[in-house]
Design an enzyme around this catalytic site. Structure first.
Site, PDB file in Angstrom:
ATOM      1  N   LYS A  50       0.805  -1.218   0.000  1.00 39.58           N
ATOM      2  CA  LYS A  50       0.000   0.000   0.000  1.00 39.58           C
ATOM      3  C   LYS A  50       0.840   1.272   0.000  1.00 39.58           C
ATOM      4  CE  LYS A  50      -4.444  -1.244   0.254  1.00 39.58           C
ATOM      5  NZ  LYS A  50      -5.500  -0.704  -0.649  1.00 39.58           N
ATOM      6  N   SER A 306       1.031  -9.853  -0.477  1.00 37.71           N
ATOM      7  CA  SER A 306       0.743  -8.431  -0.425  1.00 37.71           C
ATOM      8  C   SER A 306       0.970  -7.789   0.934  1.00 37.71           C
ATOM      9  CB  SER A 306      -0.707  -8.177  -0.865  1.00 37.71           C
ATOM     10  OG  SER A 306      -1.614  -8.837  -0.008  1.00 37.71           O
TER      11      SER A 306
END
Length: 507
Positions: A50, A306
């Site tokens: 992110k 992720s």
């Protein structure tokens, strides 16, 4: 796609992000008979990809915009990414988080320079408050996924993969929440290597993008599962939907057990602990590989890990479910005559397999019902063959391996039968993790309705899992339904679930 690719090629992410390694998973590769690699976004400074999108957005703001500050609503990785990005660019960041956000996440955002505002009990309430602050102060709102610059920042993950692996790539697997990472990665991969498949992966109980693509439009789901909280999004973005619809080759859905098994695979090969959404892509890779035989032993399958922002408390639940997820354990409800020697005969039929769990309580019906876990050794049909063997030998067997109520609650509660209890409803709830939630539940019940069973189990999520028994006369069932709907806690009536009927029902 051309505009997205241009943005990806000019994205600014490396002031704060690293070029994460593309690591092999040797044990899993040997098991699947094909090369499997993971893209290690869990190694980013905020332990998640992110940071790329957040920084690329903030880096593109002019001085006047930076002076107004930036704002977002988030309870997870985007919050940390934006806080760090703003701090590096000398901007003030305001992060609106629900009051139910775990303290560890609030502390992480503050440690990276973010000004935390706790507001509301849900993300939607926090989001609305962030938008109100935006309107009042002029701060720049940074969307977690539905923004071209955020998408471009996330797309640099795909650009790195293409540069790091020059050999053939059969497929790249990408987790999907709102779709920012998936749309960015798909755009650059399809531009550079159009022959490579890009496959999105979603939890079966949070299929936001797949639902939208199947419907041909963005759809807002009524609810989503929160186990993989990093992808628990009710609505895909408009821009991400447009890109994913055109560029993804497929979307795979996986369940909680498959995600837990993938977390274990990552740990076994790299000693890294992925968060559930971090292991989501690998779970999808394994499911896809099982259905698509290898045609090129050199073509790699690549999964994006992720993130690694997992609460320590959740590891217990992950470990419990990983064995089932990788097909290494079967959970069975078995009925046999309650007589001398019956257990010994049953154990002999297991043919040396280990018993991982055994729960039993006497019932006055002449039969013993017990909940048993059995370790499986190998073979895709071993569980079915074992059940058939037991049934042929005269045992009544029900497979509980995919029964959510059995796995979350009943396995810990066998023996909760109550003789002569009539009118009992067994209900499975999600309680908000906040003070007073249980009291509010009790207050919703009429005085004549008895609480006959209550089992609470939390795994570090934002919700607590509860199994409750409520004794209600049949004539008042509608009143109970109305009361629970007014309460607003998500629930499922499990009264007729085989796990409830066999182990909790009154006799």
């Amino acid at each position: 796609m051309q505009d997205t690719v241009r943005r990806i090629l000019t994205a600014r992410v490396y002031d704060v992000a690293i070029e994460s390694p593309l690591d092999p998973l040797p044990r899993l590769s040997a098991r699947l008979g094909r090369p499997v690699l993971q893209k290690r976004e869990d190694l980013q400074p905020v332990f998640s990809f992110k940071i790329r999108g957040a920084y690329n957005k903030v880096a593109g703001l002019d001085a006047a915009s930076l002076a107004r500050g930036v704002i977002c609503a988030s309870a997870g990785n985007h919050a940390q990414g934006l806080a760090l990005a703003a701090t590096r660019r000398g901007a003030v960041s305001t992060i609106v988080m629900p009051v139910t956000t775990p303290a560890i996440k609030v502390a992480a955002v503050r440690a990276r320079g973010g000004n935390v505002v706790l507001h509301g009990e849900t993300f939607d309430e926090a989001y609305a408050h962030a938008r109100a602050i935006e309107a009042e102060t002029g701060a720049v709102f940074v969307h977690p996924f539905d923004d071209p610059e955020v998408i471009a920042g996330q797309g640099t993950v795909g650009l790195e993969i293409m540069r790091q692996h020059s050999g053939p790539i059969e497929a790249v697997f990408v987790p999907i929440g709102g779709g920012g990472l998936a749309s960015g990665v798909a755009a650059i991969v399809k531009f550079l290597r159009p022959e490579t498949r890009v496959i999105g992966v979603e939890p079966v109980d949070a299929a936001t993008m797949k639902t939208a693509i199947d419907a041909g439009r963005v759809v807002t789901l009524n609810s989503v599962g929160v186990f993989a909280d990093g992808v628990a999004v009710l609505r895909a973005g408009d821009e991400t939907f447009r890109l994913c619809k055109d560029l993804l080759d497929d979307i795979i859905l996986v369940d909680t057990d498959a995600i837990c098994a993938a977390i274990k695979d990552i740990f076994d090969d790299s000693r890294a602990v992925a968060e559930p959404s971090g292991a989501l892509a690998l779970a999808g890779l394994k499911a896809w590989a099982a259905l698509n035989p290898c045609t090129d032993n050199d073509a790699a399958l690549i999964a994006i890990n992720s993130g690694a922002n997992v609460n320590f408390d959740r590891l217990r639940h992950i470990a419990e479910r990983a064995e089932i997820g990788e097909g290494a354990e079967a959970l069975l409800a078995v009925a046999l005559p309650d007589e001398r020697g019956a257990y010994a005969r049953f154990l002999r039929l297991l043919d040396g397999r280990s018993v991982t769990e055994f729960n039993y309580r006497w019932a006055p019906d002449g039969a013993a019902h017990f909940f048993v876990g059995v370790a499986l050794r190998s073979g895709p049909h071993e569980k079915e063959d074992l059940i058939a063997t037991l049934q042929t030998s005269g045992y009544r067997v029900e497979d509980m391996s995919d029964n959510e109520t059995a796995k979350l609650h009943v396995r810990y509660m066998v023996g909760g039968r109550a003789a002569g209890l009539e009118g009992e409803r067994i209900l499975r709830f999600q309680f908000p993790e906040r003070p007073g939630a249980f009291l509010r539940f009790l207050n919703a019940l009429q005085p004549a309705w008895a609480l006959t069973l209550f089992h609470y189990r939390n795994h570090g999520d934002d919700v607590g899992r509860v199994l409750a028994g409520i004794q209600v006369p049949p004539s008042e069932l509608n009143a109970l339904t109305e009361a629970l709907n007014d309460l607003g806690y998500p629930y499922v009536d499990e009264t007729d679930n085989p796990a409830s009927r066999l182990f909790l029902d009154g006799v």
